[in-house]
Scaffold this active site. Sequence first.
Site, mmCIF file in Angstrom:
data_model
loop_
_atom_site.group_PDB
_atom_site.id
_atom_site.type_symbol
_atom_site.label_atom_id
_atom_site.label_comp_id
_atom_site.label_asym_id
_atom_site.label_seq_id
_atom_site.Cartn_x
_atom_site.Cartn_y
_atom_site.Cartn_z
ATOM 1 N N ASN A 9 0.750 -1.033 -0.445
ATOM 2 C CA ASN A 9 -0.058 0.394 0.377
ATOM 3 C C ASN A 9 0.937 1.398 0.598
ATOM 4 O O ASN A 9 1.632 1.767 0.759
ATOM 5 C CB ASN A 9 -0.306 0.373 1.193
ATOM 6 C CG ASN A 9 -1.822 1.210 1.451
ATOM 7 O OD1 ASN A 9 -1.790 1.923 0.310
ATOM 8 N ND2 ASN A 9 -2.524 1.419 2.801
ATOM 9 N N LYS A 11 0.648 4.099 -0.414
ATOM 10 C CA LYS A 11 -0.295 5.212 0.640
ATOM 11 C C LYS A 11 -0.147 6.609 -0.866
ATOM 12 O O LYS A 11 0.473 6.554 -2.326
ATOM 13 C CB LYS A 11 -0.447 5.690 1.441
ATOM 14 C CG LYS A 11 -0.039 4.724 2.848
ATOM 15 C CD LYS A 11 -0.200 4.003 3.965
ATOM 16 C CE LYS A 11 0.071 3.350 4.339
ATOM 17 N NZ LYS A 11 -0.013 3.504 5.766
ATOM 18 N N HIS A 96 -9.345 1.193 4.609
ATOM 19 C CA HIS A 96 -8.832 1.443 5.571
ATOM 20 C C HIS A 96 -8.598 2.609 6.711
ATOM 21 O O HIS A 96 -9.429 3.422 6.283
ATOM 22 C CB HIS A 96 -7.086 2.215 4.294
ATOM 23 C CG HIS A 96 -5.530 2.199 4.852
ATOM 24 N ND1 HIS A 96 -5.649 3.086 6.311
ATOM 25 C CD2 HIS A 96 -4.870 1.175 5.039
ATOM 26 C CE1 HIS A 96 -4.271 2.960 6.296
ATOM 27 N NE2 HIS A 96 -4.148 1.984 5.722
ATOM 28 N N GLU A 98 -6.927 5.047 7.083
ATOM 29 C CA GLU A 98 -6.530 5.646 7.380
ATOM 30 C C GLU A 98 -7.980 6.962 6.582
ATOM 31 O O GLU A 98 -7.802 8.357 6.914
ATOM 32 C CB GLU A 98 -5.584 6.413 6.393
ATOM 33 C CG GLU A 98 -4.295 6.594 7.508
ATOM 34 C CD GLU A 98 -2.823 5.503 6.608
ATOM 35 O OE1 GLU A 98 -2.976 5.363 5.405
ATOM 36 O OE2 GLU A 98 -2.336 5.536 7.513
ATOM 37 N N GLU A 168 -5.576 -4.623 10.481
ATOM 38 C CA GLU A 168 -4.270 -4.030 10.665
ATOM 39 C C GLU A 168 -4.988 -3.288 11.605
ATOM 40 O O GLU A 168 -5.393 -1.988 11.570
ATOM 41 C CB GLU A 168 -4.242 -2.477 9.718
ATOM 42 C CG GLU A 168 -4.428 -3.613 8.189
ATOM 43 C CD GLU A 168 -3.700 -2.019 7.031
ATOM 44 O OE1 GLU A 168 -2.541 -2.482 6.757
ATOM 45 O OE2 GLU A 168 -4.499 -1.494 7.010
ATOM 46 N N GLY A 174 2.356 2.513 10.692
ATOM 47 C CA GLY A 174 3.334 3.427 10.802
ATOM 48 C C GLY A 174 3.917 3.495 11.926
ATOM 49 O O GLY A 174 4.508 4.680 11.786
ATOM 50 N N SER A 214 3.099 -2.038 10.441
ATOM 51 C CA SER A 214 4.468 -2.465 10.851
ATOM 52 C C SER A 214 4.910 -3.673 9.876
ATOM 53 O O SER A 214 5.723 -3.976 10.714
ATOM 54 C CB SER A 214 4.893 -2.349 11.881
ATOM 55 O OG SER A 214 4.773 -0.457 12.012
HETATM 56 P P1 PGA Z 1 2.795 0.109 7.709
HETATM 57 O O1 PGA Z 1 1.325 0.263 7.081
HETATM 58 O O2 PGA Z 1 3.057 -0.813 7.253
HETATM 59 O O3 PGA Z 1 3.227 1.430 6.872
HETATM 60 O O4 PGA Z 1 2.532 0.140 9.158
HETATM 61 C C1 PGA Z 1 0.051 -0.033 6.768
HETATM 62 C C2 PGA Z 1 -0.839 0.135 6.350
HETATM 63 O O5 PGA Z 1 -1.654 1.298 6.274
HETATM 64 O O6 PGA Z 1 -1.367 -0.667 5.659
#
Ligand code: PGA
Length: 251
Positions: A9, A11, A96, A98, A168, A174, A214
């Site tokens: 992803n 982003k 997601h 976010e 997640e 992140g 992560s």
């Molecule tokens: P990350 O993000 O691997 O940077 O923690 C995962 C995601 O939000 O899909």
Amino acid sequence: MRKNIIAGNWKMNTTLCEGVELAKGLNEALKDKSPKCDVVIGTPFTHLATVAAAIDTDKIGVAAQNCADKEKGAYTGEVSAAMVASTGAKYVILGHSERRSYYHETAEILKTKVNLALANGLTPIFCIGEVLEEREAGKHFEVVDEQIKGSLFELSPEDFSKIVIAYEPVWAIGTGKTATADQAQEIHAHIRQTIASKYEQTIADNCSILYGGSMNAGNAKELVSKPDVDGGLIGGASLSVENFLPIIEAF
Ligand code: PGA
């Protein structure tokens, strides 16, 4: 049997040039390899068609990170599921955390997006997961159940079978703080049980449930060694071939 999937992803990262270079680099790195999982990259909308044309999409599936909750028409700035499908993308990441928190996407909105994605032949990678306070209050099982029920449980068994779930935990995204492999296994098994309580056991058994938050080259092997962890949704570590490839090779 269910598929193992490693999905990146990206982003809101990479310009078009950078994104195409990254995709081509991954394509090149996988050229003579036969990964034991499906590989997907989730690029910005602007990159989808160019990336899909630049790589072997039988080997690397392309995903959008969102689509509109409307079919078409006067919705300035939106991108429909049909438009995503027309680029050569095969997947769309929906729900997601976010998008849920910054863009106020509700269970109802996500239900519409899932339906439109499926109607246009896209595979939704549907994200669920609790925030830290919910985990600390022991409500994480309840939270993921509500997210699944609220957006997916009106699907026919046939349509539900096309969904990929990504668990997640928001506190792990992140932050460099992953769920332990045991924590992931525990909640993935619970999610599968929730699916089995609504649909048939075989549908639950065939549903790919990815872990995200992560995930990296260092922890991927242990996470995917768990029986109910069928792969990962990877943010930060999907932005370079060097970091992403070892995760693909964790299987
Ligand atoms: P990350 O993000 O691997 O940077 O923690 C995962 C995601 O939000 O899909």
